[in-house]
Motif scaffolding. Structure first.
Motif, PDB file in Angstrom:
ATOM      1  N   GLY A  71       0.735  -1.258   0.110  1.00  5.70           N
ATOM      2  CA  GLY A  71       0.132   0.085   0.055  1.00  5.70           C
ATOM      3  C   GLY A  71       0.940   1.221   0.027  1.00  5.70           C
ATOM      4  N   GLY A  72       0.122   2.460  -0.062  1.00  5.99           N
ATOM      5  CA  GLY A  72       0.664   3.473   0.058  1.00  5.99           C
ATOM      6  C   GLY A  72       1.753   4.149   1.302  1.00  5.99           C
ATOM      7  N   ALA A  73       1.351   3.623   2.267  1.00  5.69           N
ATOM      8  CA  ALA A  73       1.950   4.168   3.467  1.00  5.69           C
ATOM      9  C   ALA A  73       3.431   3.491   3.834  1.00  5.69           C
ATOM     10  CB  ALA A  73       1.342   3.607   4.632  1.00  5.69           C
ATOM     11  N   ARG A  74       4.463   4.127   3.953  1.00 10.52           N
ATOM     12  CA  ARG A  74       5.715   3.641   3.808  1.00 10.52           C
ATOM     13  C   ARG A  74       6.374   4.333   4.961  1.00 10.52           C
ATOM     14  NH1 ARG A  74       6.942  -0.576   0.888  1.00 10.52           N
ATOM     15  NH2 ARG A  74       8.965   0.179  -0.125  1.00 10.52           N
ATOM     16  N   PHE A  75       7.314   3.757   5.424  1.00  9.50           N
ATOM     17  CA  PHE A  75       8.367   4.348   6.407  1.00  9.50           C
ATOM     18  C   PHE A  75       9.550   5.032   5.796  1.00  9.50           C
ATOM     19  CE2 PHE A  75      11.712   3.452   9.735  1.00  9.50           C
ATOM     20  CZ  PHE A  75      10.854   4.006  11.098  1.00  9.50           C
ATOM     21  N   TRP A  76       9.696   6.223   6.265  1.00 12.49           N
ATOM     22  CA  TRP A  76      10.652   7.019   5.851  1.00 12.49           C
ATOM     23  C   TRP A  76      11.912   7.060   6.627  1.00 12.49           C
ATOM     24  CZ3 TRP A  76      11.319   8.191   0.876  1.00 12.49           C
ATOM     25  CH2 TRP A  76      10.032   8.515   0.082  1.00 12.49           C
ATOM     26  N   GLU A  77      13.206   6.772   6.472  1.00 13.55           N
ATOM     27  CA  GLU A  77      14.250   6.536   7.568  1.00 13.55           C
ATOM     28  C   GLU A  77      15.334   7.533   7.008  1.00 13.55           C
ATOM     29  OE1 GLU A  77      16.551   3.123   9.637  1.00 13.55           O
ATOM     30  OE2 GLU A  77      15.935   2.534   7.653  1.00 13.55           O
ATOM     31  N   CYS A  78      16.049   8.215   8.061  1.00 12.97           N
ATOM     32  CA  CYS A  78      17.155   8.696   7.642  1.00 12.97           C
ATOM     33  C   CYS A  78      18.255   7.895   7.366  1.00 12.97           C
ATOM     34  CB  CYS A  78      17.570   9.403   9.158  1.00 12.97           C
ATOM     35  SG  CYS A  78      18.829  10.624   9.135  1.00 12.97           S
ATOM     36  N   PRO A  79      19.014   8.531   6.326  1.00 10.29           N
ATOM     37  CA  PRO A  79      20.127   7.657   5.915  1.00 10.29           C
ATOM     38  C   PRO A  79      21.334   7.576   6.795  1.00 10.29           C
ATOM     39  CG  PRO A  79      20.172   9.839   4.758  1.00 10.29           C
ATOM     40  CD  PRO A  79      19.048   9.789   5.644  1.00 10.29           C
ATOM     41  N   ARG A  80      21.160   8.321   8.201  1.00 18.96           N
ATOM     42  CA  ARG A  80      22.322   8.237   9.139  1.00 18.96           C
ATOM     43  C   ARG A  80      21.653   7.325  10.060  1.00 18.96           C
ATOM     44  NH1 ARG A  80      24.824  13.799  10.209  1.00 18.96           N
ATOM     45  NH2 ARG A  80      22.778  14.406   9.673  1.00 18.96           N
TER      46      ARG A  80
ATOM     47  N   GLN B 152       7.277   9.329  -6.967  1.00 15.94           N
ATOM     48  CA  GLN B 152       7.502  10.566  -5.796  1.00 15.94           C
ATOM     49  C   GLN B 152       9.093  10.555  -5.628  1.00 15.94           C
ATOM     50  OE1 GLN B 152       5.151  10.385  -2.420  1.00 15.94           O
ATOM     51  NE2 GLN B 152       6.633  11.879  -1.288  1.00 15.94           N
ATOM     52  N   PRO B 153       9.782  11.704  -5.652  1.00 14.50           N
ATOM     53  CA  PRO B 153      11.162  11.525  -5.057  1.00 14.50           C
ATOM     54  C   PRO B 153      11.080  11.729  -3.517  1.00 14.50           C
ATOM     55  CG  PRO B 153      10.434  13.910  -5.899  1.00 14.50           C
ATOM     56  CD  PRO B 153       9.227  12.987  -6.449  1.00 14.50           C
ATOM     57  N   ALA B 154      12.149  11.086  -3.043  1.00 13.70           N
ATOM     58  CA  ALA B 154      12.166  10.840  -1.429  1.00 13.70           C
ATOM     59  C   ALA B 154      12.181  12.266  -0.996  1.00 13.70           C
ATOM     60  CB  ALA B 154      13.358  10.123  -1.152  1.00 13.70           C
ATOM     61  N   PRO B 155      11.657  12.425   0.219  1.00 13.64           N
ATOM     62  CA  PRO B 155      11.745  13.717   0.893  1.00 13.64           C
ATOM     63  C   PRO B 155      13.107  13.630   1.570  1.00 13.64           C
ATOM     64  CG  PRO B 155      10.356  12.164   2.242  1.00 13.64           C
ATOM     65  CD  PRO B 155      10.764  11.540   0.903  1.00 13.64           C
ATOM     66  N   SER B 156      13.856  14.853   1.768  1.00 15.71           N
ATOM     67  CA  SER B 156      15.154  15.013   2.372  1.00 15.71           C
ATOM     68  C   SER B 156      15.294  15.115   4.027  1.00 15.71           C
ATOM     69  CB  SER B 156      15.698  16.255   1.719  1.00 15.71           C
ATOM     70  OG  SER B 156      15.738  16.169   0.332  1.00 15.71           O
ATOM     71  N   CYS B 157      16.239  14.683   4.384  1.00 15.68           N
ATOM     72  CA  CYS B 157      16.599  14.920   5.909  1.00 15.68           C
ATOM     73  C   CYS B 157      16.855  16.366   5.960  1.00 15.68           C
ATOM     74  CB  CYS B 157      17.774  14.068   6.231  1.00 15.68           C
ATOM     75  SG  CYS B 157      18.307  14.425   7.766  1.00 15.68           S
ATOM     76  N   GLY B 158      16.107  16.905   7.021  1.00 10.85           N
ATOM     77  CA  GLY B 158      16.111  18.112   7.362  1.00 10.85           C
ATOM     78  C   GLY B 158      17.489  18.849   8.006  1.00 10.85           C
ATOM     79  N   ALA B 159      18.116  17.712   8.581  1.00  8.45           N
ATOM     80  CA  ALA B 159      19.643  18.183   9.050  1.00  8.45           C
ATOM     81  C   ALA B 159      20.861  17.725   8.245  1.00  8.45           C
ATOM     82  CB  ALA B 159      20.008  17.212  10.217  1.00  8.45           C
ATOM     83  N   SER B 160      20.643  16.933   7.245  1.00  3.88           N
ATOM     84  CA  SER B 160      21.762  16.804   6.211  1.00  3.88           C
ATOM     85  C   SER B 160      21.451  16.997   4.916  1.00  3.88           C
ATOM     86  CB  SER B 160      22.256  15.046   6.473  1.00  3.88           C
ATOM     87  OG  SER B 160      21.190  14.169   5.795  1.00  3.88           O
TER      88      SER B 160
ATOM     89  N   PRO C   1      18.790  12.452   0.858  1.00  4.82           N
ATOM     90  CA  PRO C   1      17.425  11.753   0.713  1.00  4.82           C
ATOM     91  C   PRO C   1      16.946  10.571   1.692  1.00  4.82           C
ATOM     92  CG  PRO C   1      18.584  11.596  -1.242  1.00  4.82           C
ATOM     93  CD  PRO C   1      19.502  12.142  -0.200  1.00  4.82           C
ATOM     94  N   LEU C   2      15.811  10.568   2.298  1.00  4.69           N
ATOM     95  CA  LEU C   2      15.409   9.647   3.047  1.00  4.69           C
ATOM     96  C   LEU C   2      15.429   8.318   2.421  1.00  4.69           C
ATOM     97  CD1 LEU C   2      13.098  11.536   5.445  1.00  4.69           C
ATOM     98  CD2 LEU C   2      15.409  11.143   5.640  1.00  4.69           C
ATOM     99  N   LYS C   3      15.437   7.320   2.925  1.00  4.44           N
ATOM    100  CA  LYS C   3      15.097   6.069   2.661  1.00  4.44           C
ATOM    101  C   LYS C   3      13.721   5.482   2.827  1.00  4.44           C
ATOM    102  CE  LYS C   3      18.585   4.172   4.854  1.00  4.44           C
ATOM    103  NZ  LYS C   3      19.766   3.212   5.526  1.00  4.44           N
ATOM    104  N   SER C   4      13.250   4.718   1.791  1.00  3.16           N
ATOM    105  CA  SER C   4      11.964   4.195   2.125  1.00  3.16           C
ATOM    106  C   SER C   4      11.940   2.680   2.201  1.00  3.16           C
ATOM    107  CB  SER C   4      10.999   4.598   0.811  1.00  3.16           C
ATOM    108  OG  SER C   4       9.783   3.971   0.875  1.00  3.16           O
ATOM    109  N   GLY C   5      10.903   2.437   3.263  1.00  3.88           N
ATOM    110  CA  GLY C   5      10.677   0.763   3.230  1.00  3.88           C
ATOM    111  C   GLY C   5       9.188   0.750   3.877  1.00  3.88           C
TER     112      GLY C   5
END
Length: 128
Positions: free
Chosen positions: A87-96, A109-117, A120-124
């Motif tokens: 389904g459409g709900a996914r978990f976004w994870e900080c690359p660090r 859809q492009p991945a959102p970006s980490c506000g700190a670094s 791009p966030l990783k999806s799963g």
């Protein structure tokens, strides 16, 4: 129920996309805590000082808005019975690995970006 440091970091990182939290911190005399927390996240440092700064920001937001920075209570996502895992709900994870969140993913859809670094966030799939 105490809020874990991972939830505190995720809440803080979501606010790094604009200057609202920084403005509240400035108005509530918590700008030093904001700047230290942002620097710690950008450096990948998670320690007691970071958590103390995040708690100070939570108090500043509570004072300014009547609601804290961190989510209250517990919320969990469970798919509806019979729903497919794709389904459409996914978990976004900080690359660090510092923060995470969830959101809706649309095809292409492009991945959102980490506000700190800015990375791009990783999806799963959503964790259970």
């Amino acid at each position: 129920m105490a809020v874990g440091v991972d939830v505190k970091i995720a809440s803080f990182c979501r606010e790094l996309g604009d200057d609202t939290l920084e403005g509240i911190a400035r108005e509530e005399n918590a700008l030093a805590a904001y700047l230290r927390a942002r620097s710690a996240i950008q450096a990948g440092r998670v320690d007691q000082e970071l958590e103390a700064d995040l708690d100070a920001l939570d108090e500043a937001v509570l004072s300014a808005t009547g609601q804290g920075l961190f989510p209250s209570g517990s919320r969990a996502f469970q798919p509806l019975p019979g729903a497919q895992e794709t389904g459409g709900a996914r978990f976004w994870e900080c690359p660090r690995g510092l923060c995470a969140g969830r959101g809706r993913v649309r095809p292409g859809q492009p991945a959102p970006s980490c506000g700190a670094s800015g990375e791009p966030l990783k999806s799963g799939p959503l964790p259970r």
